[in-house]
Design an enzyme around this catalytic site. Sequence first.
Site, short mmCIF file in Angstrom:
data_model
loop_
_atom_site.label_atom_id
_atom_site.label_comp_id
_atom_site.label_asym_id
_atom_site.label_seq_id
_atom_site.Cartn_x
_atom_site.Cartn_y
_atom_site.Cartn_z
N LYS A 190 0.83 -1.21 0.00
CA LYS A 190 0.00 0.00 0.00
C LYS A 190 0.87 1.26 0.00
CE LYS A 190 -3.69 -2.46 0.27
NZ LYS A 190 -4.51 -2.65 -0.93
N ASP B 175 -5.03 -6.87 -6.63
CA ASP B 175 -5.10 -5.71 -5.71
C ASP B 175 -4.61 -4.39 -6.31
OD1 ASP B 175 -5.85 -4.82 -3.09
OD2 ASP B 175 -3.74 -4.67 -2.56
C1 OXD Z 1 -6.32 -3.85 1.63
C2 OXD Z 1 -5.47 -5.01 1.25
O1 OXD Z 1 -6.47 -3.57 2.84
O2 OXD Z 1 -5.33 -5.25 0.04
O3 OXD Z 1 -6.86 -3.21 0.73
O4 OXD Z 1 -4.89 -5.66 2.12
MN MN Z 2 -6.32 -3.83 -1.21
#
Ligand code: OXD
Ligand code: MN
Length: 594
Positions: free
Chosen positions: A213, A284
């Site tokens: 992230k 993701d």
């Molecule tokens: C989120 C993850 O929290 O991908 O978005 O872990």
């Molecule tokens: Mn995520």
Amino acid sequence: MDEINTGITKNKHLLGWIAECVKLCKPERVWWLDGSDADKERLTEEAYKTGDFLPVNAEKHPGCHLHRSAHNDVARTEKLTFICTRDEGDCGPTNNWMAPSEAYPKLSSILDGSMAGRTMYVIPFSMGPIDSPARKIGVEITDSAYVALSMMIMTRVGIKALDALGDSDDFTRCLHGKADLHESRRFICHFPEDNAVWSVGSGYGGNALLGKKCLALRLASWQGKKEGWLAEHMLITAITNPAGKTHFVAAAFPSACGKTNLSMLVPPKDFAEKGWKVQTLGDDIAWIRVGEDGRFYAINPEAGFFGVAPGTNEKTNPNAMKTISKNTIFTNVLQRDDGSLWWEGHSKAPEKGIDWKGEEWTPEKGSPGSHPNSRFTAPLSQCPSLHDDWETPKGVPLSAIIFGGRRAKLAPLVFEAFNWQHGTFVGATMASETTAAATGAVGVVRRDPMAMLPFIGYNVGDYFRHWLERGAAASNAPKIFHVNWFKRNADGKYLWPGYGENLRVLKWIIERCDGRISAVKTPIGLMPRKEDLDLRGLDLSEDAVEELLAIDTQEWLAEVESQAEFLSKLGERVPDEIYVERGKLKDRLMGNKG
Ligand code: OXD
Ligand code: MN
């Protein structure tokens, strides 16, 4: 001081920075990860010694490990996450801001001496395939063996990343220390102007695996703004129709709203028999650039899945179950008496076990056996539905971008934006019910622009402007859609079966991209007629289909007011175009021409 794998780099910028961090954190030993199997084995042994890993039933889970986190450290802590720009205006109203001049000393005082008696792991890594022009090199320092081994799954680690870096100073400096894991000393600070992240006081994936992230979304979104590309919270998947034509699509849903499931979707039986195929490229994050042909090209910067365990089973996501059948780190799941692992929604509950807190558990205890945000960390390469092009350096061309939220009411099953500007507005104002992936209340509707609210690393108004500009720069930009798998009826029951059946909606979407199917113009966007959706073989009443496609004008008019309230909080940098689109939506809802 004791050192392992010293001499694996001569990069003086990197050596200088590590020396500074050693001086600050005062570890007992420094261990440079070279990325080899032997290194990984040794590190795994170390993780068992430190207690980061607990053994599991090796027959049922070969090569797997269990990790239990501190009880107060189970999710991203958005309250404690900061963007540290020199000018507060560059951080914007959707992020917490801290001046770098405050952040560095504050975190330094926590990190000072915090690695005494511990090992400092140095992890050179690449986000993106090493040979991709889009990849970014980072180096993470951590005192957690769990983090180091997780990074070895989630990113491309070791000598190959150092070779790619060469003598350059162009790497993200990621400094992570657990310190004492106390929330009052937990901070996740991003310094986009210095290409650095400092994270202290948490071992949770989203706070501590800094390639994910922190680098691949928050810092990358800032870099993308400067360099002309997009870093987005999106899965990437390939859908192939019976004629053999493949469409790549990217989809943005908030955390824990089914991105992993959608990216690994298994077609319903009759679709599979006809030759429909869905293949996975990422679950993701997508980095997206405009190619020479005017199309959007996406790469997945990650090499692993950090997925939510609860609800994952042979029915909801058989591909995930195969992916995590070996070489996987499980965090905060329940352990049965025979050492095998279980989580809510996995299978029938065991009569007893050891829960995520390490305490004895029975179903009667009344608390979940696994944490609602318990996770698996597994290599992408183990995914049976992986697409051959998942590491292609240039990325894959996108036909569609899909936004989605978890909304019990309002948003219909699917609609298409009229054009890029309208699609940007749809993304900018999307909303979803909160989940356990972040601390705080669960189930509360909040606006989550492009599913990026916790991840936009700069001023949200500038981010919307960047979206508009990227679309304008692409002569062949993807079409934009919005979906909602989570609409409920008056009794609170889900109207749509979801999971594999979502392919029925994706089919309409790619047929729209091929220009092969019509759509009805509605005030909110272009929608399928009932008969345009391939619902053959699905046990769904006419009423349910109507409800799924219904637009309640009064509810939407209230939505438009709530959008205005949200936008008014985002400051002066929100582009006029977003307000124009809101005005047009209101006019269309009021029956005027839009
Ligand atoms: C989120 C993850 O929290 O991908 O978005 O872990
Ligand atoms: Mn995520």
